[in-house]
Structures are given as structure tokens and as C-alpha cells.
Design a protein around this motif. Structure first.
Motif, PDB file in Angstrom:
ATOM      1  N   THR A  85      -6.788  17.016  -4.668  1.00 18.50           N
ATOM      2  CA  THR A  85      -7.041  16.746  -3.417  1.00 18.50           C
ATOM      3  C   THR A  85      -5.734  16.843  -2.580  1.00 18.50           C
ATOM      4  OG1 THR A  85      -8.772  15.216  -4.082  1.00 18.50           O
ATOM      5  CG2 THR A  85      -8.122  15.045  -1.899  1.00 18.50           C
ATOM      6  N   TYR A 103      -4.329  10.267  -4.584  1.00 15.42           N
ATOM      7  CA  TYR A 103      -5.737  10.696  -4.967  1.00 15.42           C
ATOM      8  C   TYR A 103      -6.093  10.876  -6.559  1.00 15.42           C
ATOM      9  CZ  TYR A 103      -4.856  11.622  -0.091  1.00 15.42           C
ATOM     10  OH  TYR A 103      -4.269  11.609   1.296  1.00 15.42           O
ATOM     11  N   ASP A 123     -13.273   9.517  -7.275  1.00 16.62           N
ATOM     12  CA  ASP A 123     -13.658  10.733  -6.331  1.00 16.62           C
ATOM     13  C   ASP A 123     -12.979  10.413  -4.898  1.00 16.62           C
ATOM     14  OD1 ASP A 123     -15.394   9.232  -4.338  1.00 16.62           O
ATOM     15  OD2 ASP A 123     -16.741   9.353  -6.166  1.00 16.62           O
ATOM     16  N   VAL A 124     -12.751  11.625  -4.414  1.00 12.22           N
ATOM     17  CA  VAL A 124     -12.312  11.264  -2.979  1.00 12.22           C
ATOM     18  C   VAL A 124     -13.423  11.955  -2.070  1.00 12.22           C
ATOM     19  CG1 VAL A 124     -10.358  11.938  -1.265  1.00 12.22           C
ATOM     20  CG2 VAL A 124      -9.978  11.452  -3.693  1.00 12.22           C
ATOM     21  N   GLY A 125     -14.046  11.051  -1.143  1.00  8.12           N
ATOM     22  CA  GLY A 125     -14.979  11.592  -0.484  1.00  8.12           C
ATOM     23  C   GLY A 125     -14.803  11.899   1.074  1.00  8.12           C
ATOM     24  N   GLY A 148     -13.571   6.739  -0.537  1.00  3.88           N
ATOM     25  CA  GLY A 148     -13.392   7.193  -2.028  1.00  3.88           C
ATOM     26  C   GLY A 148     -13.817   6.175  -3.077  1.00  3.88           C
ATOM     27  N   ASN A 149     -13.441   6.332  -4.334  1.00  4.98           N
ATOM     28  CA  ASN A 149     -13.643   5.362  -5.349  1.00  4.98           C
ATOM     29  C   ASN A 149     -12.451   5.628  -6.349  1.00  4.98           C
ATOM     30  OD1 ASN A 149     -16.417   4.114  -4.526  1.00  4.98           O
ATOM     31  ND2 ASN A 149     -16.822   6.358  -4.394  1.00  4.98           N
ATOM     32  N   ARG A 190      -3.326   4.225   0.424  1.00  9.09           N
ATOM     33  CA  ARG A 190      -4.516   3.813  -0.295  1.00  9.09           C
ATOM     34  C   ARG A 190      -4.549   2.341  -0.294  1.00  9.09           C
ATOM     35  NH1 ARG A 190      -3.916   5.816  -5.357  1.00  9.09           N
ATOM     36  NH2 ARG A 190      -3.488   3.760  -6.379  1.00  9.09           N
ATOM     37  N   ARG A 221     -19.480   5.274   0.012  1.00  8.42           N
ATOM     38  CA  ARG A 221     -19.930   6.710   0.299  1.00  8.42           C
ATOM     39  C   ARG A 221     -19.366   7.380   1.504  1.00  8.42           C
ATOM     40  NH1 ARG A 221     -20.969   8.326  -4.666  1.00  8.42           N
ATOM     41  NH2 ARG A 221     -22.970   7.471  -5.599  1.00  8.42           N
TER      42      ARG A 221
END
Length: 334
Positions: A92, A113, A120-122, A135-136, A154, A165
Motif C-alpha cells: 500500500t 500498512y 487490510d487497508v480500506g 482498515g484492520n 496508525r 469498513r
């Protein structure tokens, strides 16, 4: 709309920022690696290609597909990714808008990331307080925060098993929405996390399967997500989240009191869920496999569109629809 490109292109997201439209994606030459691409326009008729400036020495930046774009205080920031490495995980990058309008890649350590705890990076969203990426991680939901898009930090919510989400940025508050970690023998439920600085998060459960997209509408935050086998909307009202509209989309009726119970549903749940939510010409517009508009979040009408939607973006008098490789602009209220 005609977006200039000498080779085939893929489109992923769009936003209205100040007086300009922005569309992001990639150029995809036959048999070659993708190249990050973006276009902007003042009127939606005449478009220009945006200069892309990967960080010197970056390997994945020049191969990014730009997939999410947001606006804060008159400037955009973008997320891109490209699969790579031994396991083929997404690598990312974020990109910020320079004063000359070019998009420049932000150098960042891999662990910001990625790494062993990456999930994930949303989406990226923007507001008066800057930018937020939802993200998660393996520890649960995470938010990457930045005032101007040139550096992200972060912050982790610390609720293992939950999923973020989408998010929102106000003047002094950050929001994440998603699904709580399911308890033993129970399904997950919708949840909103709220923080003043990203370090401490207060949670509010919402009677939904999952909240998927969030936007500001008429001075209130509106979240859209899944309830039963349909989509529905919830509004933040005096610090509480209340369902919008009447009639349970699953046919179960309404409850006394109304809070998180009476829901005006629309559509039918799809595997991808609600992919995009915007405000166009004074109405909410949501896209999943189809596109719907609502004047209040409770009553929804399907909009006839020329192609399967990837994303929607709105302004005071227009709606921009992104398809897989084309885009359309409607200049009146849908």
C-alpha cells in the motif's frame, strides 16, 4: 465523460473537492504492469490527466492501482496498492496533492500498512480535521490519521475480531464504522467507534448486521449498512445512533421507541455490500450492485444507470458515476 488515456484504463473512485472533480484508477497496458492514474476537471466536460510522481526508488508506487480518494480542506489524498512480495499481499502507498496539482507518493515504512499484523487497508475519507484511512489489523480495527495527507500515523482500536469498513472526520472527532466481534453463539452486530485523538475509542452498538459506509448529510452523520437481507440507514442524533425511516426491511415490523428499530430498507444484500455513499443535489446516493437515492435516508428510489456502478460522487447539482472503465455525469438531481 471522456478521460484521456492512450492505453486501456481501470477506474476505482471519484470525489468532488473544492471546484474540481477527481477520478482515480490506473492505466493497464496489454500484458504489462498497471500504472497509477488520475484525472481532474472543473466542469465535468473537459478532463486532463494528473501528473503522477512516485517516490524516487519506489518499486510498487509506479505499479499502484489508485483505489480510494478523499478531499480535506481543498486538497485530495489517495490510496493505491499493488500485490507483491513472497505472499502476494497488497503493498500500500498513499499519495498527496502537491500545490501544483500533481500527486506525489508518500514514503512510508512497510510495517505502517503491511507486516505480520496486516489484514487490510480500506477507504480514505476527509473532513475539516484532515484525513482518515479505515482498515484492520490482527488486533482489530485501525485508523491511520493525517492532517494534510503527507504523513499518516496508525492508531488501533484494540477490539480483536471486529472489522472497520469506513470512517469520517469532523472538526475534532474521528469515527469508524463496521461490525463488532461476534460473541460465542451470536452473529456480529453493527458498531460505531468515536475518538477525539485516535488513542481512545468509545463504541456504540447499532442494530445492524454491519455498517458499511458513512457520510455527512444535512449536518448529521448517516451510516448505511446491512440489516436483515436489505440495506438501511442510521443517523447520529445528539450523540446517539437512531434508525432512519419506517418499516423493517426484513418484514419484522417496528418497535416502540424507534431507536435502532424502525428502518426504511432498500435493495437486497450483495456480497460486496454498499460500495459507495455520497450526497448529490441534496440527496443521499448509495451504490452496491445498483444505485439508489433518498431525500431523507428513510425512503429510497432506484436510479437507472448506464453501467454497473463502482463508485459515486456528488456535488450540489450533479452526480458522477464510475464504472469499471468509463464514467458518467448527471447534471440534475437523480
Amino acid at each position: 465523460m471522456t478521460l484521456p488515456a492512450a492505453v486501456p484504463k481501470v477506474l476505482r473512485d471519484a470525489v468532488r473537492c473544492g471546484s474540481r472533480w477527481w477520478v482515480v484508477g490506473a492505466l493497464q497496458p496489454a500484458g504489462g504492469d498497471p500504472r497509477p492514474a488520475a484525472w481532474d476537471s472543473a466542469d465535468g466536460r473537459t478532463w486532463r490527466s494528473v501528473t503522477i510522481m512516485p517516490h524516487p526508488g519506489s518499486f510498487y508506487g509506479p505499479r499502484n492501482v489508485l483505489y480510494s480518494v478523499a478531499c480535506a480542506n481543498g486538497r485530495i489524498a489517495v490510496i493505491g496498492a499493488q500485490s507483491g512480495g513472497a505472499h502476494g499481499n497488497p503493498r500500500t502507498s498513499t499519495w498527496y496533492q502537491r500545490p501544483d496539482g500533481a500527486l506525489a507518493e508518500v514514503p512510508a515504512p512497510f510495517e505502517l500498512y503491511g507486516g505480520d499484523e496486516a489484514v487490510d487497508v480500506g477507504r480514505i475519507v476527509g473532513g475539516p480535521g484532515g484525513f482518515l484511512i479505515a482498515g484492520n489489523r490482527t488486533s482489530g480495527p485501525a485508523a491511520w490519521l493525517s492532517r494534510d495527507g503527507t504523513r499518516f500515523v496508525r492508531h488501533e482500536v484494540g477490539e480483536k475480531g471486529a472489522l472497520a469498513r469506513d470512517g469520517a472526520v469532523l472538526d475534532s472527532r474521528y469515527f469508524l464504522i463496521g461490525a463488532a466481534a461476534p460473541a460465542s453463539g451470536q452473529v456480529a452486530g453493527g458498531v460505531v467507534w468515536e475518538s477525539a485523538d485516535g488513542t481512545r475509542w468509545a463504541r456504540s452498538p447499532v442494530e445492524a448486521v454491519e455498517l458499511q459506509r458513512l457520510t455527512m448529510f444535512h449536518g448529521n452523520l448517516i451510516a448505511v449498512g446491512q440489516r436483515g437481507d436489505a440495506f438501511a440507514a442510521w443517523r447520529r442524533d445528539d450523540g446517539k445512533w437512531v434508525a432512519v425511516g419506517g418499516g423493517d426491511p426484513s418484514g419484522g415490523g417496528t418497535r416502540a421507541g424507534g431507536e435502532d428499530a424502525a428502518v426504511g430498507g432498500f435493495g437486497r444484500v450483495t456480497p460486496t455490500g454498499v460500495r459507495s455513499l455520497t450526497v448529490a443535489a441534496g440527496k443521499l446516493v448509495a451504490s452496491a450492485d445498483r444505485v439508489w437515492s433518498s431525500p431523507d435516508g428513510g425512503s429510497w428510489t432506484e436510479i437507472a444507470v448506464p453501467a454497473g456502478p463502482v463508485a459515486v460522487a456528488g456535488s450540489d447539482d450533479a452526480l458522477l458515476l464510475i464504472g469499471a472503465d468509463r464514467a458518467w455525469l448527471a447534471r440534475r438531481a437523480p
